[in-house]
Write a protein that holds these residues in place. Structure first.
Motif, mmCIF file in Angstrom:
data_model
loop_
_atom_site.group_PDB
_atom_site.id
_atom_site.type_symbol
_atom_site.label_atom_id
_atom_site.label_comp_id
_atom_site.label_asym_id
_atom_site.label_seq_id
_atom_site.Cartn_x
_atom_site.Cartn_y
_atom_site.Cartn_z
ATOM 1 N N GLN A 36 0.819 -1.206 0.000
ATOM 2 C CA GLN A 36 0.000 0.000 0.000
ATOM 3 C C GLN A 36 0.857 1.261 0.000
ATOM 4 O O GLN A 36 0.578 2.210 -0.732
ATOM 5 N N ARG A 37 1.874 1.276 0.842
ATOM 6 C CA ARG A 37 2.705 2.485 0.940
ATOM 7 C C ARG A 37 3.454 2.718 -0.365
ATOM 8 O O ARG A 37 3.548 3.844 -0.853
ATOM 9 N N ARG A 38 3.962 1.641 -0.938
ATOM 10 C CA ARG A 38 4.696 1.778 -2.191
ATOM 11 C C ARG A 38 3.796 2.324 -3.297
ATOM 12 O O ARG A 38 4.163 3.234 -4.041
ATOM 13 N N LEU A 39 2.580 1.761 -3.397
ATOM 14 C CA LEU A 39 1.654 2.197 -4.440
ATOM 15 C C LEU A 39 1.132 3.603 -4.167
ATOM 16 O O LEU A 39 0.927 4.386 -5.101
ATOM 17 N N GLY A 40 0.905 3.918 -2.897
ATOM 18 C CA GLY A 40 0.423 5.252 -2.566
ATOM 19 C C GLY A 40 1.418 6.329 -2.963
ATOM 20 O O GLY A 40 1.058 7.350 -3.565
ATOM 21 N N VAL A 41 2.680 6.099 -2.638
ATOM 22 C CA VAL A 41 3.729 7.056 -3.005
ATOM 23 C C VAL A 41 3.831 7.148 -4.526
ATOM 24 O O VAL A 41 3.960 8.241 -5.098
ATOM 25 N N ALA A 42 3.748 6.006 -5.198
ATOM 26 C CA ALA A 42 3.826 5.999 -6.663
ATOM 27 C C ALA A 42 2.674 6.781 -7.282
ATOM 28 O O ALA A 42 2.856 7.514 -8.260
ATOM 29 N N ALA A 43 1.478 6.650 -6.716
ATOM 30 C CA ALA A 43 0.313 7.357 -7.245
ATOM 31 C C ALA A 43 0.473 8.868 -7.102
ATOM 32 O O ALA A 43 0.135 9.631 -8.015
ATOM 33 N N VAL A 44 1.000 9.305 -5.958
ATOM 34 C CA VAL A 44 1.198 10.739 -5.744
ATOM 35 C C VAL A 44 2.273 11.272 -6.687
ATOM 36 O O VAL A 44 2.145 12.376 -7.233
ATOM 37 N N HIS A 45 3.319 10.487 -6.906
ATOM 38 C CA HIS A 45 4.366 10.900 -7.842
ATOM 39 C C HIS A 45 3.827 10.964 -9.270
ATOM 40 O O HIS A 45 4.218 11.827 -10.055
ATOM 41 N N ALA A 46 2.927 10.039 -9.597
ATOM 42 C CA ALA A 46 2.416 9.951 -10.971
ATOM 43 C C ALA A 46 1.458 11.082 -11.302
ATOM 44 O O ALA A 46 1.297 11.451 -12.467
ATOM 45 N N SER A 47 0.789 11.632 -10.294
ATOM 46 C CA SER A 47 -0.204 12.681 -10.530
ATOM 47 C C SER A 47 -0.052 13.772 -9.480
ATOM 48 O O SER A 47 -0.418 13.574 -8.320
ATOM 49 N N SER A 48 0.475 14.923 -9.873
ATOM 50 C CA SER A 48 0.741 15.992 -8.913
ATOM 51 C C SER A 48 -0.500 16.498 -8.179
ATOM 52 O O SER A 48 -0.387 16.902 -7.007
ATOM 53 N N PRO A 49 -1.713 16.490 -8.791
ATOM 54 C CA PRO A 49 -2.891 16.934 -8.025
ATOM 55 C C PRO A 49 -3.455 15.839 -7.114
ATOM 56 O O PRO A 49 -4.479 16.048 -6.468
ATOM 57 N N ARG A 50 -2.805 14.685 -7.054
ATOM 58 C CA ARG A 50 -3.390 13.545 -6.344
ATOM 59 C C ARG A 50 -3.563 13.812 -4.849
ATOM 60 O O ARG A 50 -4.546 13.366 -4.247
ATOM 61 N N GLN A 51 -2.634 14.522 -4.222
ATOM 62 C CA GLN A 51 -2.769 14.778 -2.785
ATOM 63 C C GLN A 51 -4.060 15.545 -2.492
ATOM 64 O O GLN A 51 -4.813 15.181 -1.584
ATOM 65 N N ARG A 52 -4.319 16.593 -3.256
ATOM 66 C CA ARG A 52 -5.530 17.378 -3.043
ATOM 67 C C ARG A 52 -6.772 16.539 -3.289
ATOM 68 O O ARG A 52 -7.773 16.623 -2.574
ATOM 69 N N ALA A 53 -6.713 15.692 -4.344
ATOM 70 C CA ALA A 53 -7.851 14.836 -4.680
ATOM 71 C C ALA A 53 -8.122 13.825 -3.579
ATOM 72 O O ALA A 53 -9.282 13.560 -3.232
ATOM 73 N N VAL A 54 -7.066 13.247 -3.002
ATOM 74 C CA VAL A 54 -7.230 12.280 -1.914
ATOM 75 C C VAL A 54 -7.943 12.931 -0.727
ATOM 76 O O VAL A 54 -8.831 12.333 -0.112
ATOM 77 N N CYS A 55 -7.571 14.163 -0.407
ATOM 78 C CA CYS A 55 -8.224 14.865 0.709
ATOM 79 C C CYS A 55 -9.719 15.026 0.438
ATOM 80 O O CYS A 55 -10.552 14.811 1.329
ATOM 81 N N THR A 56 -10.050 15.384 -0.789
ATOM 82 C CA THR A 56 -11.461 15.540 -1.150
ATOM 83 C C THR A 56 -12.199 14.210 -1.042
ATOM 84 O O THR A 56 -13.338 14.146 -0.543
#
Length: 210
Positions: free
Chosen positions: A155-175
């Motif tokens: 999970q941690r590996r994929l989560g970090v990869a997802a955030v790296h792959a999409s710069s707006p991902r952190q904001r989207a995850v919060c939403t």
């Protein structure tokens, strides 16, 4: 009771090495690991063999310990398993009145702040994992909680990869997390399940398109 060299090596590999997306597709150097951890190569090898049993490492004859990338199928299966566990536990928590709202809202606030300040992906995903583990733990089933915790490295590996792959991902995850908490606060089981499904589906799409 002192921690054994093998357990020390296992902890370091799980928490500091294998969670890094950059180690995917690479070979681990046992000697370097032993020096970094402060143990001999034997406990490092023992720890690696335990990770082989977990499917996190492959031992390649003549080359050593290889960290295989997660395939598209493995990503989809992981998200499917997460969905089953998270939906069930959210429903149970609502039924039992054990939703950990204080924890979920605190972690969400921390993620909001990290997203605003542009913190690194690892710090953000560490809070993400606390959010989801708290929701699963609220289901009150120790075996399900342990099963979910066992997915931590992937999970941690994929989560970090997802955030790296999409710069707006952190904001989207919060939403997406806000939607989950809101549904739980309203006692809406159908919406809570849908919010969890959509959150995981969006993460999966980012990973598969990366």
């Amino acid at each position: 009771m002192p921690i054994s060299g093998r357990d020390k090596a296992l902890h370091h590999l799980r928490e500091a090495v294998l969670v890094d997306p950059e180690v995917e597709g690479t070979f681990l150097n046992e000697g370097e690991l032993a020096t970094r951890i402060g143990v001999s190569r034997t406990p490092v090898r023992e720890a690696l063999l335990l990770l082989v049993a977990d499917g996190l490492v492959e031992m390649i004859p003549g080359r050593g310990a290889y960290v295989p990338p997660l395939t598209g199928r493995q990503i989809r299966e992981l998200m499917e398993l997460r969905g089953v566990l998270e939906r069930h536990c959210a429903e149970r928590a609502l039924a039992e009145g054990t939703v950990p709202f204080a924890t979920l809202r605190r972690v969400l606030a921390e993620q909001d702040e990290l997203a605003e300040t542009g913190a690194d992906a690892t710090a953000f995903i560490d809070r993400d994992m606390v959010f989801h583990q708290a929701l699963v733990d609220a289901g009150g089933n120790t075996m399900l909680s342990r099963t979910y915790a066992g997915l931590r490295v992937r999970q941690r590996r994929l989560g970090v990869a997802a955030v790296h792959a999409s710069s707006p991902r952190q904001r989207a995850v919060c939403t997406e997390h806000e939607r989950i908490v809101r549904a739980l606060a309203e006692g809406d089981v159908v919406e809570a399940r849908a919010a969890i499904d959509d959150h995981l589906a969006l993460t999966q799409r980012v990973l598969l398109e990366a």
